[in-house]
Design an enzyme around this catalytic site. Structure first.
Site, mmCIF file in Angstrom:
data_model
loop_
_atom_site.group_PDB
_atom_site.id
_atom_site.type_symbol
_atom_site.label_atom_id
_atom_site.label_comp_id
_atom_site.label_asym_id
_atom_site.label_seq_id
_atom_site.Cartn_x
_atom_site.Cartn_y
_atom_site.Cartn_z
ATOM 1 N N GLN A 10 0.831 -1.200 0.000
ATOM 2 C CA GLN A 10 0.000 0.000 0.000
ATOM 3 C C GLN A 10 0.868 1.254 0.000
ATOM 4 O O GLN A 10 1.922 1.278 0.618
ATOM 5 C CB GLN A 10 -0.867 -0.021 1.260
ATOM 6 N N ARG A 115 -9.349 -7.558 3.957
ATOM 7 C CA ARG A 115 -8.175 -7.246 4.789
ATOM 8 C C ARG A 115 -8.048 -5.737 4.956
ATOM 9 O O ARG A 115 -7.840 -5.221 6.055
ATOM 10 C CB ARG A 115 -6.925 -7.817 4.111
ATOM 11 N N GLN A 247 0.833 -11.428 9.933
ATOM 12 C CA GLN A 247 1.431 -10.333 9.164
ATOM 13 C C GLN A 247 0.743 -8.989 9.432
ATOM 14 O O GLN A 247 1.395 -7.947 9.470
ATOM 15 C CB GLN A 247 1.361 -10.689 7.673
#
Length: 309
Positions: A10, A115, A247
């Protein structure tokens, strides 16, 4: 010659990404069409035209970058370029798993949309943030986090390259860590314009929500080695889900992952997707290594020329 495909996370997004590849290559077009169908809306239009504020929303950014990365990968594969190993930064790890055929593209694109939503929603806006600390050794930044943690949660989040560590946590504690880093002579110590404390323990709940989604997903044995952000080591099929859950709330060991690939003989790193962030990290980790980025036709042709294709 050993080649690694590496995938951005991102922050690399921009309106217009992937458009040229979509228009010129059938393989890329097919991926965008599959993404639109899987998500039930035109993620392709968002990638190509924006608007920027919609593209910047985490739940849109993540499937958008994944789609662009996978679309470009398909074109490279058609051109005969193969990876011997792969890794991706945060979100980019999903692109690596798609490349390795451990994860179906449709599953991945739906998964990262959720997510993104969970990562954004579990911490109210303004409560948490992140900061980049440049020019101090990792150990010193880790110590700064320990000291500043009396003001709240603050933890290492992204080990990007030598002298660049991003920290994450509660706003007050992160601001205190930034202040301490400046006092200790950091080249740069700045709070980032992000909407959540990514890769910190504050996002543990997002990992739990993601775990529920992962229960519905079928994971296969990776066909090429994939390196995990959490361990900076190769993943086995039966640990992929657990590592994807972790993660979200654990630091990204990017520098360590690149060093692992170099140690195992990688000569060329190809960053696939928007931007050149990982290319610059690789060069800072080992300036002798060849690092290329492929995000449009011009950069692809340059890469193919270096690879002798």
């Amino acid at each position: 010659m050993k080649v690694a495909f590496i995938y951005p996370g991102q922050g690399a997004q921009y309106a217009g990404m992937g458009k040229e590849m979509y228009e010129k290559y059938e393989e890329a077009r097919e991926i965008f069409e599959r993404a639109d169908e899987a998500l039930g809306f035109k993620i392709s239009k968002l990638c190509f035209e924006g608007p920027e504020e919609e593209l910047m929303k985490t739940e849109n950014t993540q499937p958008a970058i994944l789609t662009v990365s996978v679309a470009i990968t398909k074109v490279l594969l058609k051109k005969g370029i193969r990876a011997d190993v792969t890794a991706g930064l945060s979100l980019g790890e999903y692109s690596s798993l798609v490349l390795a055929e451990a994860l179906e593209f449709e599953d991945a694109v739906k998964l990262v949309k959720k997510r993104g939503k969970y990562m954004q929603e579990v911490v109210p806006e303004g409560v948490g943030t992140m900061a980049a600390i440049l020019g101090l050794p990792n150990e010193e930044v880790e110590e700064i986090c320990r000291i500043a943690s009396e003001f709240g949660v603050v933890e290492p989040a992204n080990y990007n390259c030598p002298g660049q560590l991003v920290i994450s946590g509660e706003t007050k504690a992160v601001e205190k860590a930034v202040e301490l880093a400046k006092e200790r002579g950091a080249k740069k110590s700045v709070v980032l314009a992000v909407s959540a404390p990514f890769h910190s323990s504050m996002l543990k709940k997002a990992g739990e929500l993601l775990a529920e989604e992962l229960k519905k997903i079928n994971i296969k044995t990776p066909k090429i080695p994939v390196i995990s952000n959490v361990t900076a080591n190769y993943v086995e099929k039966d640990e992929i889900k657990e590592l994807l859950i972790k993660q979200v709330s654990h630091p990204v060991l990017w520098e360590q992952s690149v060093r692992k690939m170099i140690e195992d003989g990688v000569d060329i790193f190809i960053e696939i997707g928007p931007g050149k962030t990982l290319t610059s990290f690789v060069k800072k980790i080992d300036k002798k290594k060849n690092a290329l980025n492929v995000e449009d036709e011009k950069s692809m042709l340059e890469a193919l020329s270096v690879l002798g294709v």
